[in-house]
Design an enzyme around this catalytic site. Structure first.
Site, PDB file in Angstrom:
ATOM      1  N   ASP A 365       1.077  -1.318  -0.098  1.00 15.80           N
ATOM      2  CA  ASP A 365       0.179   0.214   0.232  1.00 15.80           C
ATOM      3  C   ASP A 365       1.208   1.091  -0.124  1.00 15.80           C
ATOM      4  O   ASP A 365       1.791   1.446   0.882  1.00 15.80           O
ATOM      5  CB  ASP A 365      -0.534  -0.039   1.679  1.00 15.80           C
ATOM      6  N   GLU A 401       1.889  -0.200  -4.909  1.00 16.45           N
ATOM      7  CA  GLU A 401       0.090   0.478  -5.148  1.00 16.45           C
ATOM      8  C   GLU A 401       1.787   1.603  -5.275  1.00 16.45           C
ATOM      9  O   GLU A 401       1.706   2.704  -4.166  1.00 16.45           O
ATOM     10  CB  GLU A 401      -0.464   0.994  -4.175  1.00 16.45           C
TER      11      GLU A 401
END
Length: 740
Positions: A365, A401
Site C-alpha cells: 500500500d 501501489e
C-alpha cells in the site's frame, strides 16, 4: 513517575544470544527478548498474568540489558508459548525533539506474532494528557496506566511453512477480496465460518474461485489493526484495515469464535490453516500490507507501540523540527524508510509471513513512501533493492501501489524488477474509452482515448518498457485493473455518475470525484417496468466490455471480488468504514448476474487456453522468426492499417487489433472494438489467410448465445476481408487457427 507492578527480584537477565534479533523468541529454558528503543535510558519487559475481572493483569517486570546499537535485550528464563507481554520505556519526554517516552504506557512489541484482545479507546492510551473527548490538554506525559486498555503481545512457537503452488506471472489472475466481505453472505459457507479466515478456505469459497478461473486471492490487510478514533466516535470502524497496529500479528476479529476463545495462538493457527488449504486447492494468497504508516496517527494520536519506543527514529519528521511529523500518506504519520530499523522491521515482517505463515506474495500500500529518502523517491532505495535480492522475498509476488500523497508521488512504472505495479493508467483508459467518452458523446462532446487504450491493450510499454535491463519489466510488470476496493464497483461504474457516500458520515466529501463512470442516462438502479428499462441491456454490455478489455490485454489482470456477479455498493466509492451489507458481497447469481458470471468465467477460460491472449513480452510490430504476419498490427474499420494521423483523430471510435499467436504456438487473435454510440460495419483485415472464428462478443448476454450477428452469412466464421456489423459499444474476440 511510578506505575503499579512488581519488578523481578532476580538478578538482571543474561544477554540474548543475538541481541540484534528483534522480538521474543523461545529458546532453551525461556526466551530471548530484544526491542529497539534508541533514545531510552531503561526498558522493562512486562510479563502479564491472567486478566482480572476489572481488566487489569498482574505484571512482573524485567529490566533489559543495553542498549546495543539502540537495542535492549536479555534472555529471560521461564517464558513459554502463550505468555502475554509488553514493554515500558523510560527516557526523556521532549515532544519538540520528537521524544515521547512514558513508562505509564504499556507498549506492544512491534515484532509480536499475536495480540490478545483489542484496544479500548480511552484517554489513558495517550502519552500526553488528553481529555474525555481525546483532545490534547497538555503536552506533558500522562501518568495514567494504559495496560487495562491495550492489547498485549503473545509469545508463540515458531514454525516453517510449506511452499505454495508457484504460479507464474504469465498465468496469474488476481482476485482482490476482503476476509469478511467475501464470505459473510456466501451460500454453502456455514454461519459460524462466515467472515473468517476459515471461511476464505471453505470448500464453497474455493469452488467459486476455481470455477471462475482466478489463480491468486489478494486479501485486504489482515495485520492486526486499530480503527481511527474519529471513526469510533461515529460508531463506524476501519473495515478495510489500512490502519496497522502490529506488522507480524493477524487481526483477531477475522478468526472464528472458537479460535478467539481458544486464544491468540489458535487465531494464528487458523490463518496458517487458511493458507495451507488454499495451497492444497492450487490457489495462491497475496496479502495487502501497510508499511507506510501506523495506527498511532498524528502527533495527537495514541501511544501504543512505535511512538513510545522511538518516535523520532521510526516516524518521518521535519529535520529542522523533529517534533513535527511529515505526512506523505494522508494518515497522520509516515514511517521513515531512511532508518535502518524501519527497513528491518518491514523486511523481517515480510520474511515471517512468507517463511512461517506461507503466503505467496504482498501488495504494498502507498509503496512510494517505502522508497522515499525523505522527500525524494528512488527506485534504487535500499528497501527496494533488498526486496529484489532477498533469497526468499525475491521469489514471491511483489505488487506495488505506485503512488502516495507526497511530492512527486505518482510513480507508476518506475519501480524495479521483480515488482509489478498497479496500473492506474490502464484503469483510466479503459473506463475512459467505454464509459466517460461515450457519456460525453451522448451530450454532444467529442473526446478520445483510442491511442491511450491501444497502449494499455498492448501492455503499457511506455510505462514498463524501461529499467535496468533492456525491455524493462515487460507487460507482466503491469497489474491491470478496472476496479479495486477503493472506488466504484463494476456495476456501480455503469449505474452512477456521482458517488453516494452519505453512510460514511462525512457529508459526501470523502472519496474521489474522478470516477470516469456513466449511468447511461439515468442515475441509480432502474426498475424492470420503468420507462428507462431500455438502458439496462446497454449497462450490462458496458460491464462486459470492461471485463473483456481487462482479460484480453497484455499484463496481469486483477478482478475485484463480486464484480463477476455485478456487486453494488449503492454508489459508495469509499466504503472503507462500512462493515455491513454495503461492502459485503451479496451472492445473487440469478438472471443477468448469472450471465455476467458466465461471461467472466468464459473469458478467463479463453485466456487460460490461449497464451496469445496473455502475452509475456512486448510486441515490436515486426515479423519475427519468419512469421507471415507482424506480432502486433492495428487496423481501422475499413481493414486498412492505422496511419499515424488516424491515431490522433478524437472522433475515431473503432479499432481492430491483430496479435500473432506464432510466438506461443497458438492461434492468432483479432480484437474488434466499437466504442461509438452507433452500429458500425467493420471490414476485417487480411491476416494470415484463414477464417476468423468468433469466440466471444460482448453483445451476447451469455457466452453460450452464439447466434450469428454479422451480415456475411458465415455465422461465426468470417473470411479475411469480410465485413461484420458491430453493435454499438461492443467488442469481439476472434481466433484464427494457424495453418500447418
Amino acid at each position: 513517575m511510578t506505575v503499579p507492578g512488581t519488578s523481578r527480584p532476580a538478578a538482571a537477565p543474561a544477554p540474548a544470544a543475538d541481541p540484534r534479533r528483534l522480538g521474543v523468541h523461545l529458546t532453551g529454558d525461556g526466551a530471548d527478548v530484544a526491542v529497539h528503543a534508541a533514545h531510552a535510558n531503561r526498558v522493562e519487559l512486562c510479563l502479564l498474568g491472567e486478566a482480572r475481572e476489572d481488566g487489569t493483569r498482574p505484571e512482573e517486570r524485567v529490566s533489559l540489558l543495553g542498549p546495543v546499537d539502540g537495542i535492549w535485550h536479555g534472555h529471560v528464563p521461564g517464558i513459554e508459548a502463550g505468555q502475554r507481554y509488553g514493554f515500558r520505556v523510560h527516557g526523556p519526554w521532549d515532544p519538540d525533539a520528537g521524544l515521547r517516552h512514558n513508562p505509564a504506557k504499556l507498549l506492544l512489541d512491534p515484532y509480536a506474532r499475536a495480540v490478545d484482545g483489542e484496544i479500548r479507546l480511552d484517554p489513558a492510551i495517550y502519552g500526553h494528557v488528553a481529555d474525555d473527548r481525546l483532545a490534547p490538554v497538555r503536552a506533558e506525559p500522562d501518568g495514567r496506566d494504559s495496560a487495562p486498555y491495550v492489547a498485549p503481545g503473545v509469545v508463540v512457537e515458531e514454525c516453517a511453512a510449506e511452499p505454495g503452488p508457484g504460479i507464474g506471472w504469465e498465468d496469474t489472475v488476481l482476485y482482490e477480496a476482503h476476509v469478511r466481505g467475501l464470505t459473510m453472505q456466501l451460500p454453502g459457507v456455514p454461519q459460524h465460518l462466515r467472515g473468517t479466515y476459515a471461511g476464505v478456505a471453505h470448500p464453497a469459497t474455493i469452488a467459486h474461485l476455481k470455477q471462475l478461473g482466478v489463480t491468486t486471492i489478494e486479501l485486504l490487510p489482515i495485520h492486526a489493526k486499530f480503527p481511527e478514533p474519529f471513526l469510533t466516535a461515529k460508531g463506524l470502524t476501519n473495515y478495510w484495515g489500512y490502519n496497522t497496529l502490529a506488522f507480524f500479528a493477524p487481526e483477531p476479529s477475522y478468526a472464528t469464535r472458537s479460535s478467539r476463545a481458544a486464544g491468540p495462538e489458535a487465531v494464528l493457527d487458523e490463518v496458517r490453516g487458511m493458507v495451507s488449504l488454499l495451497h492444497e486447492a492450487g490457489l495462491e494468497i497475496v496479502l495487502d500490507v501497510v508499511y507506510n504508516h501506523t495506527c498511532e496517527g498524528g502527533a495527537d494520536g495514541p501511544t501504543l507501540s512505535l511512538r513510545g519506543l522511538d518516535n523520532a527514529g521510526y516516524y518521518l519528521h521535519d529535520d529542522g523540527a523533529p517534533g513535527r511529523l511529515v505526512d506523505v500518506t494522508g494518515c497522520g504519520n509516515s514511517l521513515d524508510f531512511r532508518r535502518t530499523r524501519v527497513v528491518q522491521l518491514a523486511l523481517d515482517s515480510l520474511r515471517y509471513w512468507a517463511g512461517e505463515v506461507g503466503v505467496d506474495g504482498f501488495r504494498f500500500d502507498l509503496a512510494v513512501t517505502l522508497g522515499r529518502d525523505g522527500a525524494r523517491f528512488s527506485p534504487r532505495h535500499p528497501f527496494l533493492v533488498a526486496l529484489a535480492t532477498d533469497p526468499l522475498l525475491r521469489t514471491k509476488k511483489l505488487i506495488t501501489e505506485p503512488w502516495d500523497l507526497g511530492p512527486d508521488g505518482w510513480r507508476t512504472g518506475q519501480f524495479p524488477a521483480p515488482t509489478a505495479d498497479w496500473n492506474d493508467r490502464f484503469r483510466n483508459a479503459t473506463r475512459g474509452f467505454w464509459l466517460s467518452d461515450p457519456r460525453e458523446a451522448s451530450r454532444g462532446h467529442v473526446t478520445g482515448h483510442l491511442r491511450e487504450l491501444a497502449t494499455r491493450l498492448s501492455g503499457s510499454a511506455d510505462l514498463f518498457g524501461h529499467g535496468e535491463v533492456p525491455g524493462g519489466r515487460g507487460p507482466l510488470g503491469s497489474v491491470n485493473f478496472v476496479t479495486a476496493h477503493d472506488g466504484f464497483t463494476l456495476a456501480d461504474l455503469v449505474t452512477y455518475d456521482h458517488k453516494r457516500n452519505a453512510a460514511n458520515l462525512e457529508g459526501n466529501r470523502d472519496g474521489t470525484d474522478d470516477n470516469r463512470s456513466w449511468h447511461h442516462g439515468v442515475e441509480g438502479p432502474v426498475a424492470p417496468d420503468s420507462p428507462a428499462a431500455e438502458i439496462v441491456p446497454v449497462r450490462e454490455r458496458s460491464m462486459r466490455n470492461l471485463l473483456g478489455t481487462l482479460l484480453i490485454s497484455a499484463g496481469v489482470p486483477m478482478l475485484t471480488a463480486g464484480d463477476e456477479i455485478g456487486r453494488s455498493q449503492g454508489g459508495n466509492n469509499n466504503a472503507y468504514c462500512q462493515d455491513n451489507e454495503i461492502s459485503w458481497i451479496a451472492w445473487e447469481t440469478t438472471g443477468w448476474r448469472g450471465d455476467l458470471l458466465a461471461t467472466a468465467t468464459s473469458l478467463l477460460r479463453l485466456r487460460r487456453e490461449h497464451p496469445v491472449l496473455r502475452p509475456d513480452r512486448f510486441a515490436t510490430g515486426a515479423r519475427l522468426d519468419g512469421d507471415d504476419v507482424p506480432d502486433l498490427s492495428w487496423y481501422d474499420e475499413t481493414g486498412a492499417p492505422m496511419t499515424p494521423e488516424a491515431w490522433h483523430e478524437p472522433q475515431r471510435r473503432v479499432l481492430v487489433m491483430h496479435r500473432s499467436g506464432a510466438p506461443w504456438g497458438d492461434a492468432d487473435a483479432l480484437v474488434v472494438l466499437n466504442g461509438s454510440l452507433d452500429e458500425r460495419r467493420v471490414q476485417l483485415p487480411p491476416g494470415r489467410g484463414g477464417d476468423y472464428e468468433l469466440v466471444w462478443d460482448s453483445a451476447w448476454d451469455h457466452p453460450d448465445e452464439r447466434e450469428p450477428t454479422d451480415e456475411s452469412g458465415n455465422g461465426h466464421h468470417v473470411p479475411p476481408g469480410g465485413a461484420v456489423e458491430m453493435e454499438s459499444l461492443s467488442m469481439r474476440v476472434y481466433l484464427v487457427p494457424r495453418l500447418e
